[in-house]
Design a protein around this motif. Structure first.
Motif, PDB file in Angstrom:
ATOM      1  N   LEU A 393       0.825  -1.202   0.000  1.00 38.43           N
ATOM      2  CA  LEU A 393       0.000   0.000   0.000  1.00 38.43           C
ATOM      3  C   LEU A 393       0.864   1.259   0.000  1.00 38.43           C
ATOM      4  N   ARG A 398      -2.882   5.650   1.614  1.00 40.38           N
ATOM      5  CA  ARG A 398      -3.707   4.546   2.103  1.00 40.38           C
ATOM      6  C   ARG A 398      -4.739   5.081   3.098  1.00 40.38           C
ATOM      7  N   TYR A 425      -6.164  -1.279   6.045  1.00 40.74           N
ATOM      8  CA  TYR A 425      -6.210  -0.145   5.133  1.00 40.74           C
ATOM      9  C   TYR A 425      -6.640  -0.611   3.743  1.00 40.74           C
ATOM     10  N   LYS A 426      -7.081   0.366   2.953  1.00 40.80           N
ATOM     11  CA  LYS A 426      -7.400   0.095   1.556  1.00 40.80           C
ATOM     12  C   LYS A 426      -6.701   1.123   0.678  1.00 40.80           C
ATOM     13  N   PRO A 427      -6.506   0.829  -0.606  1.00 44.76           N
ATOM     14  CA  PRO A 427      -5.807   1.762  -1.502  1.00 44.76           C
ATOM     15  C   PRO A 427      -6.688   2.939  -1.879  1.00 44.76           C
ATOM     16  N   GLY A 437      -2.698   3.339  -5.770  1.00 42.64           N
ATOM     17  CA  GLY A 437      -2.845   3.031  -4.357  1.00 42.64           C
ATOM     18  C   GLY A 437      -1.773   2.099  -3.830  1.00 42.64           C
ATOM     19  N   TYR A 438      -0.905   1.636  -4.720  1.00 42.56           N
ATOM     20  CA  TYR A 438       0.155   0.702  -4.322  1.00 42.56           C
ATOM     21  C   TYR A 438       1.493   1.170  -4.895  1.00 42.56           C
ATOM     22  N   SER A 493      -3.273  -4.721   1.453  1.00 46.31           N
ATOM     23  CA  SER A 493      -4.716  -4.752   1.707  1.00 46.31           C
ATOM     24  C   SER A 493      -5.229  -6.186   1.669  1.00 46.31           C
TER      25      SER A 493
END
Length: 507
Positions: A393, A398, A425-427, A437-438, A493
């Motif tokens: 992430l 993030r 967490y999420k992107p 997001g990564y 994630s």
């Protein structure tokens, strides 16, 4: 100089250059070797000063030769310039020798597909942009209209990018094939090639592969950046306890360790890193690979060549006569290779190798399925490591999120529900990660140590479920569990873990 160098001397010079450059000799060294072959001739006196001139001035070879019009025809100089610009000097040196033998330098004025200035400029930019974007692959797919599309694999995921300009696609393929010393007119058979080039001060190796399709010739470049490859076990992604397990496997005096996973899962990188862990002057270490992706000091690396009969099995048998301590076998592909590799482990050698299996326990099943006797597996196999690569992430963007337990298998959702203090967490996407997001990759893995109980189960012919249960009782964790733990630490994630990890029991 007493007289103009003879045509035969010129032919000898350029043929020597072509042969040495094709063999991978550096330009400066090829010039020195060509001069040595022409010792005593007028041409040798002229070219003798060229290598030093190139080093001192930093000029291109074509610029130096252009200042010797009484020795080198300007059509030859133009061909050299094309060869240097396109990175195909070995091909152009051979063409010059052929034209001299035919006594027709006009042949050098015939256009070589893929060497147009605008095509070469585009190809160089294509590779430069991919390196800047941290791409591991470039995919060039032809379309029925004669054009094509282009994608880059970044952090393990393919992304579409702007394709070559209209009608340039076939020329780009031709240019890359030329640079990779491949047969440009041959479009019916698959081909492999290799390019080494400097991109903004970084040594980049490119592996090329072409295959014929109904739409046209498809080409994939794999970018190998020596500055990117990690040879530190501590940076692969192992926890402290698991790092110790891997280090213990590396330092065993004999036996076999298998690293398994699909293509692109990091198997070869992990093997190189494990070898680097024990690479000391006291050890004789030899690898057998297809192909040799990176070269390292302290390792004797052998590329197999089935076309001349140098298979994995034959190469390993020859290696054993070299008295090695450690052998790395690129892949266990068939029963013969497996038997020879295991016999090597049984006779006091440490063997590291890869195998295509989804899980560590699955590696044992794969060995049994191909016909290996259980006693041979028990006597040689010390451990199996299965791994995949997940995207990290982006720390800049993030966002905290509740774990999407509804998308997990029930046993995995149950495991995650017990982690009350975990933060997931999420992107999101930002300029630092190109909106994905990564940014970057890390490994998720499982390590199976073959202990006495597992050996007894293999000997008794027990199914793999019993082997798996025995491994759990000894502290084994699946790759899914390891991935979810990394998600709970905010490294990746849950969605990314579910994308790549084999589904299975996580307790």
């Amino acid at each position: 100089m007493d007289e103009r160098p003879s045509k035969q001397d010129h032919i000898t010079f350029w043929r020597s250059m072509a042969d040495d450059l094709e063999a991978g000799v550096r330009l400066i060294d090829a010039l020195n070797k060509a001069q040595s072959r022409l010792a005593g001739t007028d041409l040798a006196k002229v070219v003798g000063a060229v290598p030093a001139r190139l080093v001192e001035s930093g000029e291109a070879l074509c610029d130096v030769l252009r200042e010797l019009p009484d020795v080198f025809d300007q059509r030859v100089v133009a061909a050299v310039e094309t060869g240097e610009r396109a990175g195909i000097m070995e091909i152009m040196a051979s063409r010059i020798a052929d034209a001299l033998e035919a006594d027709d330098l006009g042949l050098l004025e015939e256009s070589v597909p893929g060497t147009e200035p605008e095509t070469l400029t585009y190809v160089n930019k294509l590779i430069r942009d991919a390196v800047k974007a941290r791409a591991s692959d470039i995919h060039l797919d032809p379309t029925e209209d004669g054009g094509g599309r282009m994608r880059q694999r970044i952090d393990g995921v393919l992304r579409e990018v702007d394709p070559p300009p209209e009608k340039m696609f076939p020329k780009v393929i031709a240019a890359l094939k030329l640079m990779g010393a491949m047969d440009v007119p041959e479009r019916r058979l698959p081909q492999d090639g290799r390019i080494s080039m400097d991109v903004e001060g970084r040594a980049i190796d490119l592996r090329l592969s072409t295959v014929p399709s109904v739409q046209g010739e498809r080409l994939v470049l794999r970018l190998l950046d020596r500055e990117v490859i990690c040879l530190d076990l501590a940076k692969i992604g192992f926890s402290s306890d698991d790092l110790e397990k891997v280090q213990q496997l590396c330092r065993l005096p004999s036996g076999m360790v298998i690293v398994n996973g699909p293509t692109g899962s990091g198997k070869t990188t992990l093997l190189y890193t494990m070898l680097n862990e024990i690479n000391t002057p006291e050890r004789c270490m030899i690898t057998v690979e297809d192909p040799v992706e990176y070269t390292f000091d302290g390792l004797a690396q052998i590329p197999i060549n089935p076309q001349i009969g140098l298979t994995f099995a034959r190469a390993i048998r020859s290696v054993l006569r070299q008295a090695p301590d450690v052998i790395m076998v690129g892949e266990l592909r068939d029963l013969e290779t497996m038997e020879v590799a295991i016999q090597s482990a049984l006779t006091g050698h440490m063997v590291f190798t890869t195998l295509h299996a989804n899980t560590s326990v699955g590696a044992i099943q794969r060995l049994l399925d191909v016909g290996l006797d259980a006693f041979m597996i028990n006597a040689s196999l010390q451990g199996a490591i299965s791994l995949r690569l997940v995207r990290i992430l982006c720390p800049e963007c993030r966002k905290r999120a509740e774990p999407a337990v509804q998308s997990m298998p029930p046993e995995d959702a149950k495991l995650v529900s017990t982690w009350k203090d975990a933060t997931f967490y999420k992107p999101q996407g930002c300029k630092h990660c190109a909106g994905t997001g990564y940014r970057g990759l890390t490994a998720i893995y499982e390590i199976l140590i073959i202990d006495d109980r597992i050996r007894q189960l293999i000997s008794d012919g027990a199914d793999m479920a019993a082997v798996r249960e025995a491994a759990f009782e000894a502290g084994f964790k699946t790759m899914m569990t390891n991935g979810l733990e990394k998600a709970a630490q905010g490294i990746t994630s849950i969605e990314e873990v579910l994308r790549v990890a084999p589904r299975g029991t996580s307790i």
